[in-house]
Design a protein around this motif. Structure first.
Motif, short mmCIF file in Angstrom:
data_model
loop_
_atom_site.label_atom_id
_atom_site.label_comp_id
_atom_site.label_asym_id
_atom_site.label_seq_id
_atom_site.Cartn_x
_atom_site.Cartn_y
_atom_site.Cartn_z
N THR A 36 -19.09 156.74 18.51
CA THR A 36 -19.09 158.07 17.89
C THR A 36 -17.66 158.57 17.66
OG1 THR A 36 -21.21 158.63 18.92
CG2 THR A 36 -19.84 160.46 18.15
N SER A 87 -15.92 159.21 14.02
CA SER A 87 -15.31 160.51 13.75
C SER A 87 -13.86 160.36 13.30
CB SER A 87 -15.40 161.40 14.99
OG SER A 87 -14.79 162.65 14.77
N ILE A 121 -22.77 162.77 21.87
CA ILE A 121 -22.03 162.61 23.12
C ILE A 121 -22.81 163.18 24.30
CG2 ILE A 121 -19.99 163.42 24.39
CD1 ILE A 121 -18.39 163.08 21.80
N ILE A 122 -23.46 164.32 24.10
CA ILE A 122 -24.27 164.93 25.17
C ILE A 122 -25.44 164.01 25.54
CG2 ILE A 122 -25.84 166.83 25.73
CD1 ILE A 122 -23.98 168.65 24.09
N GLN A 179 -28.39 173.19 17.53
CA GLN A 179 -27.62 172.71 16.39
C GLN A 179 -28.24 173.18 15.08
OE1 GLN A 179 -25.99 168.62 16.40
NE2 GLN A 179 -27.20 168.30 14.57
N LYS A 192 -21.52 164.89 16.27
CA LYS A 192 -20.76 164.10 17.25
C LYS A 192 -21.02 164.60 18.67
CE LYS A 192 -16.38 164.88 17.96
NZ LYS A 192 -14.90 164.97 17.80
N TRP A 193 -20.96 165.92 18.86
CA TRP A 193 -21.16 166.46 20.21
C TRP A 193 -22.60 166.32 20.66
CZ3 TRP A 193 -17.46 166.75 23.39
CH2 TRP A 193 -16.16 167.01 22.94
N SER A 194 -23.54 166.37 19.72
CA SER A 194 -24.94 166.15 20.07
C SER A 194 -25.14 164.74 20.60
CB SER A 194 -25.82 166.39 18.84
OG SER A 194 -27.17 166.13 19.14
N LYS A 222 -18.94 167.20 13.17
CA LYS A 222 -18.47 167.58 14.50
C LYS A 222 -19.65 167.97 15.39
CE LYS A 222 -13.81 169.11 13.16
NZ LYS A 222 -12.90 170.27 13.06
N LYS A 223 -20.58 168.74 14.82
CA LYS A 223 -21.75 169.15 15.58
C LYS A 223 -22.60 167.93 15.96
CE LYS A 223 -22.08 173.71 13.39
NZ LYS A 223 -22.89 174.58 12.50
#
Length: 200
Positions: free
Chosen positions: A169, A173, A12-13, A54, A8-10, A5-6
């Motif tokens: 991504t 996920s 996406i950013i 992260q 994934k958001w990295s 999850k971490k």
């Protein structure tokens, strides 16, 4: 799954930063390479900061074989060096940006292979996106275009890379969540007969 999850958001950013960079390149293709250099530097610093955060938020036992700290510091240092030496970086900035588009495609290619190894039917879409991304990136590296046209195409490449990175991504996920749920269900089903035997 928490680590995923971490990550994934990295991603996406970073993809969102790609899209912003792409839009700026298309809207202001005539601007000097100085502006593009500063945008690239900001992107690297943001990416590096996200990786450092992260790293700090990840449990100590989970950081082995992960290089968020090194990647974070390297990206931030790279961004700062570009800011301090904008004029020196102008002549290689085209190659660097084209390479970033190419790398985005290569990463998606690996993701598609990973999905294939997991026997997921979702691998074909990331694979197609990766091939388009890689071809686009290689063309940008060859750079047979005039300066302004190159910047517009580079912007399109960054927007495509960012959007496709987000799509891939989210797909990965989702696929991993389904695989994990199936594995947990099978494990629980396998444990039930054992528990019943013990109860008897």
């Amino acid at each position: 799954m928490e680590t995923m999850k971490k990550l994934k958001w990295s991603i996406i950013i970073l993809a969102a930063a790609y899209i912003v960079l792409g839009v700026v390149l298309i809207i202001y293709p005539g601007k000097t390479m100085n502006v593009i250099s500063y945008i690239l530097a900001a992107t690297l610093i943001i990416f590096g900061t996200v990786n450092l955060i992260q790293y700090m938020r990840t449990d100590a036992l989970e950081v082995f074989n992960k290089y968020d700290l090194v990647i974070g510091f390297s990206a931030i240092i790279g961004g700062v060096l570009i800011i301090l030496n904008v004029e020196r970086f102008e002549h290689i900035i085209n190659i660097a940006l084209g390479f970033m588009v190419t790398i985005s495609g290569i990463l998606k290619f690996q993701n598609s292979i990973n999905l294939l190894r997991l026997k997921s039917n979702l691998w074909t879409m990331p694979f197609g996106m990766a091939i388009i991304n890689i071809v686009f990136g290689v063309i940008l590296l060859i750079n047979p275009f005039a300066a302004e046209m190159f910047l517009i195409l580079l912007g399109i490449g960054f927007i495509y890379s960012g959007i496709s990175d987000i799509i891939v991504t989210v797909m990965i996920s989702s696929a991993l969540s389904k695989i994990t749920d199936v594995a947990n269900t099978n494990q629980q089903a396998a444990q039930q007969p054992v528990q019943q035997d013990q109860a008897q």
